[in-house]
Motif scaffolding. Structure first.
Motif, PDB file in Angstrom:
ATOM      1  N   LEU A 103      -4.514 -51.748  42.591  1.00  0.00           N
ATOM      2  CA  LEU A 103      -3.506 -51.976  41.561  1.00  0.00           C
ATOM      3  C   LEU A 103      -2.233 -51.215  41.923  1.00  0.00           C
ATOM      4  O   LEU A 103      -2.263 -50.234  42.658  1.00  0.00           O
ATOM      5  CB  LEU A 103      -4.025 -51.510  40.194  1.00  0.00           C
ATOM      6  N   GLY A 104      -1.127 -51.660  41.379  1.00  0.00           N
ATOM      7  CA  GLY A 104       0.134 -50.965  41.606  1.00  0.00           C
ATOM      8  C   GLY A 104       0.719 -51.250  42.970  1.00  0.00           C
ATOM      9  O   GLY A 104       0.213 -52.059  43.752  1.00  0.00           O
ATOM     10  N   ARG A 105       1.796 -50.564  43.285  1.00  0.00           N
ATOM     11  CA  ARG A 105       2.481 -50.746  44.553  1.00  0.00           C
ATOM     12  C   ARG A 105       1.710 -50.097  45.695  1.00  0.00           C
ATOM     13  O   ARG A 105       1.068 -49.055  45.525  1.00  0.00           O
ATOM     14  CB  ARG A 105       3.891 -50.150  44.488  1.00  0.00           C
ATOM     15  N   ALA A 106       1.781 -50.700  46.864  1.00  0.00           N
ATOM     16  CA  ALA A 106       1.114 -50.143  48.039  1.00  0.00           C
ATOM     17  C   ALA A 106       1.861 -48.898  48.515  1.00  0.00           C
ATOM     18  O   ALA A 106       3.070 -48.757  48.318  1.00  0.00           O
ATOM     19  CB  ALA A 106       1.055 -51.193  49.144  1.00  0.00           C
ATOM     20  N   VAL A 107       1.132 -47.995  49.129  1.00  0.00           N
ATOM     21  CA  VAL A 107       1.734 -46.782  49.680  1.00  0.00           C
ATOM     22  C   VAL A 107       1.763 -46.885  51.200  1.00  0.00           C
ATOM     23  O   VAL A 107       0.998 -47.642  51.800  1.00  0.00           O
ATOM     24  CB  VAL A 107       0.947 -45.523  49.261  1.00  0.00           C
ATOM     25  N   GLU A 108       2.666 -46.132  51.815  1.00  0.00           N
ATOM     26  CA  GLU A 108       2.730 -46.093  53.273  1.00  0.00           C
ATOM     27  C   GLU A 108       2.327 -44.702  53.760  1.00  0.00           C
ATOM     28  O   GLU A 108       2.556 -43.697  53.072  1.00  0.00           O
ATOM     29  CB  GLU A 108       4.124 -46.448  53.766  1.00  0.00           C
ATOM     30  N   LEU A 109       1.732 -44.647  54.937  1.00  0.00           N
ATOM     31  CA  LEU A 109       1.226 -43.397  55.493  1.00  0.00           C
ATOM     32  C   LEU A 109       2.018 -43.012  56.736  1.00  0.00           C
ATOM     33  O   LEU A 109       2.358 -43.866  57.565  1.00  0.00           O
ATOM     34  CB  LEU A 109      -0.253 -43.526  55.849  1.00  0.00           C
ATOM     35  N   THR A 110       2.298 -41.731  56.856  1.00  0.00           N
ATOM     36  CA  THR A 110       2.963 -41.175  58.033  1.00  0.00           C
ATOM     37  C   THR A 110       2.206 -39.933  58.469  1.00  0.00           C
ATOM     38  O   THR A 110       1.854 -39.097  57.629  1.00  0.00           O
ATOM     39  CB  THR A 110       4.428 -40.800  57.721  1.00  0.00           C
ATOM     40  N   MET A 111       1.949 -39.819  59.767  1.00  0.00           N
ATOM     41  CA  MET A 111       1.189 -38.670  60.268  1.00  0.00           C
ATOM     42  C   MET A 111       1.921 -38.019  61.437  1.00  0.00           C
ATOM     43  O   MET A 111       2.382 -38.697  62.354  1.00  0.00           O
ATOM     44  CB  MET A 111      -0.216 -39.113  60.703  1.00  0.00           C
ATOM     45  N   PHE A 112       2.008 -36.698  61.386  1.00  0.00           N
ATOM     46  CA  PHE A 112       2.544 -35.899  62.493  1.00  0.00           C
ATOM     47  C   PHE A 112       1.387 -35.121  63.113  1.00  0.00           C
ATOM     48  O   PHE A 112       0.596 -34.492  62.400  1.00  0.00           O
ATOM     49  CB  PHE A 112       3.610 -34.925  61.994  1.00  0.00           C
ATOM     50  N   VAL A 113       1.297 -35.165  64.440  1.00  0.00           N
ATOM     51  CA  VAL A 113       0.212 -34.489  65.156  1.00  0.00           C
ATOM     52  C   VAL A 113       0.812 -33.640  66.267  1.00  0.00           C
ATOM     53  O   VAL A 113       1.726 -34.065  66.978  1.00  0.00           O
ATOM     54  CB  VAL A 113      -0.782 -35.504  65.751  1.00  0.00           C
ATOM     55  N   ASP A 114       0.275 -32.433  66.430  1.00  0.00           N
ATOM     56  CA  ASP A 114       0.752 -31.562  67.507  1.00  0.00           C
ATOM     57  C   ASP A 114      -0.385 -30.636  67.937  1.00  0.00           C
ATOM     58  O   ASP A 114      -1.368 -30.452  67.205  1.00  0.00           O
ATOM     59  CB  ASP A 114       1.957 -30.738  67.036  1.00  0.00           C
ATOM     60  N   ALA A 115      -0.232 -30.065  69.123  1.00  0.00           N
ATOM     61  CA  ALA A 115      -1.195 -29.080  69.628  1.00  0.00           C
ATOM     62  C   ALA A 115      -0.429 -28.026  70.403  1.00  0.00           C
ATOM     63  O   ALA A 115       0.513 -28.338  71.133  1.00  0.00           O
ATOM     64  CB  ALA A 115      -2.241 -29.745  70.506  1.00  0.00           C
ATOM     65  N   SER A 116      -0.815 -26.778  70.236  1.00  0.00           N
ATOM     66  CA  SER A 116      -0.245 -25.688  71.038  1.00  0.00           C
ATOM     67  C   SER A 116      -1.239 -25.384  72.143  1.00  0.00           C
ATOM     68  O   SER A 116      -2.343 -24.915  71.888  1.00  0.00           O
ATOM     69  CB  SER A 116       0.013 -24.458  70.172  1.00  0.00           C
ATOM     70  N   SER A 126      -6.741 -24.110  72.496  1.00  0.00           N
ATOM     71  CA  SER A 126      -5.532 -24.665  71.892  1.00  0.00           C
ATOM     72  C   SER A 126      -5.729 -24.784  70.386  1.00  0.00           C
ATOM     73  O   SER A 126      -6.841 -24.671  69.876  1.00  0.00           O
ATOM     74  CB  SER A 126      -5.229 -26.039  72.500  1.00  0.00           C
ATOM     75  N   ARG A 127      -4.643 -25.037  69.684  1.00  0.00           N
ATOM     76  CA  ARG A 127      -4.700 -25.189  68.230  1.00  0.00           C
ATOM     77  C   ARG A 127      -4.149 -26.544  67.827  1.00  0.00           C
ATOM     78  O   ARG A 127      -3.106 -26.975  68.317  1.00  0.00           O
ATOM     79  CB  ARG A 127      -3.925 -24.074  67.528  1.00  0.00           C
ATOM     80  N   GLY A 155      -4.648 -33.005  77.506  1.00  0.00           N
ATOM     81  CA  GLY A 155      -5.979 -32.941  76.909  1.00  0.00           C
ATOM     82  C   GLY A 155      -5.957 -32.350  75.515  1.00  0.00           C
ATOM     83  O   GLY A 155      -6.597 -32.868  74.595  1.00  0.00           O
ATOM     84  N   SER A 156      -5.222 -31.268  75.329  1.00  0.00           N
ATOM     85  CA  SER A 156      -5.171 -30.648  74.002  1.00  0.00           C
ATOM     86  C   SER A 156      -4.476 -31.545  72.998  1.00  0.00           C
ATOM     87  O   SER A 156      -4.892 -31.631  71.834  1.00  0.00           O
ATOM     88  CB  SER A 156      -4.467 -29.284  74.088  1.00  0.00           C
ATOM     89  N   GLU A 157      -3.423 -32.254  73.417  1.00  0.00           N
ATOM     90  CA  GLU A 157      -2.723 -33.168  72.514  1.00  0.00           C
ATOM     91  C   GLU A 157      -3.609 -34.350  72.132  1.00  0.00           C
ATOM     92  O   GLU A 157      -3.590 -34.803  70.981  1.00  0.00           O
ATOM     93  CB  GLU A 157      -1.434 -33.676  73.176  1.00  0.00           C
ATOM     94  N   PHE A 158      -4.395 -34.848  73.081  1.00  0.00           N
ATOM     95  CA  PHE A 158      -5.255 -35.990  72.766  1.00  0.00           C
ATOM     96  C   PHE A 158      -6.395 -35.580  71.844  1.00  0.00           C
ATOM     97  O   PHE A 158      -6.793 -36.339  70.949  1.00  0.00           O
ATOM     98  CB  PHE A 158      -5.818 -36.615  74.046  1.00  0.00           C
ATOM     99  N   MET A 159      -6.946 -34.392  72.028  1.00  0.00           N
ATOM    100  CA  MET A 159      -7.982 -33.913  71.124  1.00  0.00           C
ATOM    101  C   MET A 159      -7.409 -33.698  69.724  1.00  0.00           C
ATOM    102  O   MET A 159      -8.083 -33.940  68.721  1.00  0.00           O
ATOM    103  CB  MET A 159      -8.594 -32.619  71.658  1.00  0.00           C
ATOM    104  N   ALA A 160      -6.155 -33.243  69.653  1.00  0.00           N
ATOM    105  CA  ALA A 160      -5.497 -33.091  68.351  1.00  0.00           C
ATOM    106  C   ALA A 160      -5.303 -34.448  67.686  1.00  0.00           C
ATOM    107  O   ALA A 160      -5.517 -34.604  66.481  1.00  0.00           O
ATOM    108  CB  ALA A 160      -4.159 -32.383  68.524  1.00  0.00           C
TER     109      ALA A 160
END
Length: 263
Positions: A103-116, A126-127, A155-160
């Motif tokens: 019901l109601g208006r659809a929502v949109e999703l945005t995701m930010f991903v990072d790894a140190s 890594s984190r 590798g760390s970015e892909f695992m994140a």
């Protein structure tokens, strides 16, 4: 020097308070609290001083908060859908069979991903940092030390990214079971171009077998059109605040883009 029993209990109590503050929306201290939580079993004097420094930062920045903004991100570019049928013919987006009518208006999703990469000076782990928005409201923030030691930033970015996709799947399921319609795909931002190419270009080939599970998992979810991945510069990747301890000016830059000052 290790803390005595009384101060060790105090340390754990302070960590418990900070963890609740993070749950309540203090995204700006999420990474620091996650790091200090790993010393709960045997804290030292310097760890206690670091925790007290977090409280000092909070005292100087008491009124910062997150805002549940229902507006849409109109500035996001439209990402093209790739043809994954040759590589993942089984991939198909499936809704839960018992989900209620949306019901109601659809929502949109945005995701930010990072790894140190390899920032833990003792174990070189890594984190992972993940920040997910529903429209313009931050809903999921995640900072955790990775379980394995990765020899490359790729590798760390892909695992994140794999961890982020798992969190995204859980959020999508919750929204669907609450009768919330989701508009299209999740706009996913990472700051490693090799990760973008390997997860967005069907013909790309992974050259490192140790990351193959995360590689195929993420690509299969892209094939389901759960998400589409694009490059985001490190200076504007909001998940950066969840992966490392930042200097004052840099931390303020990211905090001002995620949180808002109180009245």
């Amino acid at each position: 020097m290790r803390l005595d029993n009384d101060n060790a209990v105090l340390y754990m109590q302070l960590i418990g308070i900070l963890r609740w503050l993070v749950e309540l929306g203090r995204i700006d201290i999420c990474a620091e609290v996650s790091m200090m939580s790993s010393y709960n079993c045997m804290p030292r004097v310097t760890h206690l001083y670091a925790v007290l420094n977090i409280f000092s930062y909070l005292q100087a920045n008491l009124d910062w908060k997150i805002v549940m903004d229902s507006a849409y991100n109109d500035h996001l570019p439209k990402l093209d859908k790739c043809d994954w049928s040759e590589f993942y013919p089984f991939a198909e987006k499936k809704d839960p069979p018992d989900m209620p009518e949306a019901l109601g208006r659809a929502v949109e999703l945005t995701m930010f991903v990072d790894a140190s990469h390899a920032t833990n000076l003792v174990t070189r782990q890594s984190r992972t940092g993940v920040l997910i928005y529903v429209n313009k409201a931050p809903i999921v923030w995640y900072s955790k030390k990775q379980n394995a030691v990765e020899t490359s930033s790729f590798g760390s970015e892909f695992m994140a990214l794999k961890a982020g996709v798992e969190l995204l799947e859980g959020l999508v399921y919750k929204l669907q079971m609450m009768g919330v319609s989701i508009e299209g795909y999740c706009h996913t931002c990472v700051d490693n171009m090799s990760v973008v190419n390997n997860s967005s270009v069907p013909e790309s080939v992974l050259r490192k077998k140790s990351n193959s599970i995360a590689y195929h998992y993420v690509r299969s979810k892209c094939a389901e059109d759960l998400l589409r991945i694009t490059y985001e510069n490190t200076k504007t990747n909001l998940a950066d605040i969840l992966t490392k301890v930042l200097s004052g000016a840099t931390k303020k830059h990211f905090r001002d883009r995620i949180m808002f000052p109180g009245d």
